[in-house]
Motif scaffolding. Structure first.
Motif, PDB file in Angstrom:
ATOM      1  N   ASN A   1      -5.350  -5.221   3.272  1.00 52.51           N
ATOM      2  CA  ASN A   1      -6.191  -5.568   2.106  1.00 52.51           C
ATOM      3  C   ASN A   1      -5.473  -6.376   1.036  1.00 52.51           C
ATOM      4  O   ASN A   1      -6.052  -6.653  -0.021  1.00 52.51           O
ATOM      5  CB  ASN A   1      -6.791  -4.300   1.457  1.00 52.51           C
TER       6      ASN A   1
ATOM      7  N   HIS B   1      -4.619  -6.170  -5.548  1.00 45.99           N
ATOM      8  CA  HIS B   1      -4.096  -6.601  -4.254  1.00 45.99           C
ATOM      9  C   HIS B   1      -4.212  -8.108  -4.094  1.00 45.99           C
ATOM     10  O   HIS B   1      -3.815  -8.649  -3.062  1.00 45.99           O
ATOM     11  CB  HIS B   1      -4.838  -5.887  -3.114  1.00 45.99           C
TER      12      HIS B   1
ATOM     13  N   LYS C   1      -4.186  -9.676  -0.585  1.00 47.12           N
ATOM     14  CA  LYS C   1      -4.510 -11.113  -0.526  1.00 47.12           C
ATOM     15  C   LYS C   1      -3.367 -11.880  -1.181  1.00 47.12           C
ATOM     16  O   LYS C   1      -3.137 -11.769  -2.375  1.00 47.12           O
ATOM     17  CB  LYS C   1      -5.831 -11.382  -1.255  1.00 47.12           C
TER      18      LYS C   1
ATOM     19  N   ASN D   1       0.838  -1.197   0.000  1.00 45.03           N
ATOM     20  CA  ASN D   1       0.000   0.000   0.000  1.00 45.03           C
ATOM     21  C   ASN D   1       0.877   1.252   0.000  1.00 45.03           C
ATOM     22  O   ASN D   1       1.822   1.357   0.777  1.00 45.03           O
ATOM     23  CB  ASN D   1      -0.902   0.006   1.246  1.00 45.03           C
TER      24      ASN D   1
END
Length: 369
Positions: free
Chosen positions: A365, A318, A367, A175
């Motif tokens: 967030n 993500h 994965k 991020n």
């Protein structure tokens, strides 16, 4: 930079050699090609000479008739000139093919068409250190020459890469690494401070769905407003209007003001407008799960259909499993820089290993499996 200089640059990068060594290698290749082409010309000349001799072995009255009617065969020099002019284009094409074939075996992707190219791209944002949330305070500070101080933040730092036509490329990173910013630079939303960005073909950006919507307008009017933002002509939108409405599944709600729409309805409309074209370059930023379950399935099928037929795909996600499934190449962005580029599984494996020491904020967030 001409083609020969590009070849030399590629040889230097590929074999980690000096410019002088690359010149020697390229000269050897050129000599080898020239020798081969000289041999082919000699064979061709002999074959054509034998064919021309057969015509000269005709009876004298036939030769006289040929000379008088066409003035084509006056002497041997004329014949060889005719042969040369007829075959020169063929030989030239054959020679170029030889060069490309040999160099394609030496340099990966040498003869592939470039779809997206970034060279030494920098993007710097100016961020205000003090928060000014009203016009009055801004005017007072301006009059007092006491404006808020700004700091510079380098969002992208010396980014360089090439994406060939038809490649499916995933962009990964923690991020705040600069992934979405990079997509906005490629689509032309953010102007860069340094470097060059080159794209070839029509781009369909699936970034912020519904960007440019006016919430007081109806869904139908926003088709034209949002379509104009995406670069579609009014005539094109008129031709595609019913198709967009049908795909969005909005029905009679298409004539309602979109301020009454749910977030899912807005996403459906934005997605239907953005994907109405068959682009050369498809740019996707975390929008593969829009709308309800049925629409998600339909939107996923739509994207897969857009990916077929040589479309270049650039995907920020993500979801590492999604990147592995869709893409054949990955670009890892870290703190605004390119950390690694290569085969998707190899890059993702390195990324997963590095994530073991990343902070919770960086991994929010994301994965991994």
């Amino acid at each position: 930079m001409n083609k020969r200089d590009k070849i030399k640059t590629n040889l230097i990068k590929k074999y980690n050699i000096s410019p002088e060594e690359s010149e020697i290698l390229l000269t050897k290749i050129e000599k080898r090609i020239a020798k081969e082409n000289a041999r082919k010309r000699e064979i061709l000349s002999k074959n054509m000479f034998n064919e021309s001799k057969e015509e000269f072995n005709q009876p004298e009255h036939k030769i006289r008739n040929i000379n008088s009617e066409t003035n084509k065969y006056n002497d041997f020099e004329t014949i060889t000139q005719n042969i040369s002019s007829k075959e020169s284009e063929k030989l030239k094409k054959e020679e170029n093919n030889n060069v490309d074939t040999i160099l394609s075996n030496i340099i990966p992707n040498y003869d592939q068409e470039i779809s997206i190219e970034l060279n030494n791209v920098d993007l710097i944002f100016e961020v205000e250190t003090d928060k000014i949330d009203n016009i009055k305070e801004n005017i007072i500070r301006t009059l007092k020459r006491n404006k808020s101080k700004k700091t510079k933040f380098q969002a992208l730092n010396n980014i360089s890469f090439k994406i060939n036509k038809g490649e499916k490329v995933g962009i990964i990173g923690y991020n705040g690494a600069g992934k979405s910013t990079l997509l906005n630079v490629i689509t032309g939303i953010y102007p860069i401070n340094n470097g060059t960005v080159t794209t070839h073909g029509k781009i369909s950006p699936l970034l912020s769905l519904g960007a440019g919507f006016d919430h007081n307008y109806s869904g139908r009017k926003n088709i034209y407003l949002n379509g104009a933002v995406l670069g579609y002509s009014k005539k094109f939108l008129e031709e595609k209007e019913e198709e967009i409405i049908e795909f969005s599944e909005l029905g009679e709600f298409i004539d309602f003001p979109i301020k009454n729409y749910s977030s899912g309805m807005l996403a459906k409309l934005g997605f239907s407008i953005a994907t109405i074209v068959e682009p050369d370059i498809l740019i996707i930023d975390e929008i593969l799960g829009v709308g309800d379950v049925n629409f998600q399935r339909k939107s996923s099928d739509k994207i897969k259909s857009l990916m077929d037929g040589g479309t270049t795909v650039l995907l920020v996600s993500h979801s590492i499993p999604q990147i592995r499934e869709i893409c054949d190449k990955a670009i890892w962005i870290d703190k605004g820089k390119v950390r690694e580029i290569g085969e998707v599984n190899k890059v993702c494996d390195h990324y997963l290993k590095d994530a073991e020491k990343a902070s919770n904020k960086q991994l929010a967030n994301i994965k991994f499996r």
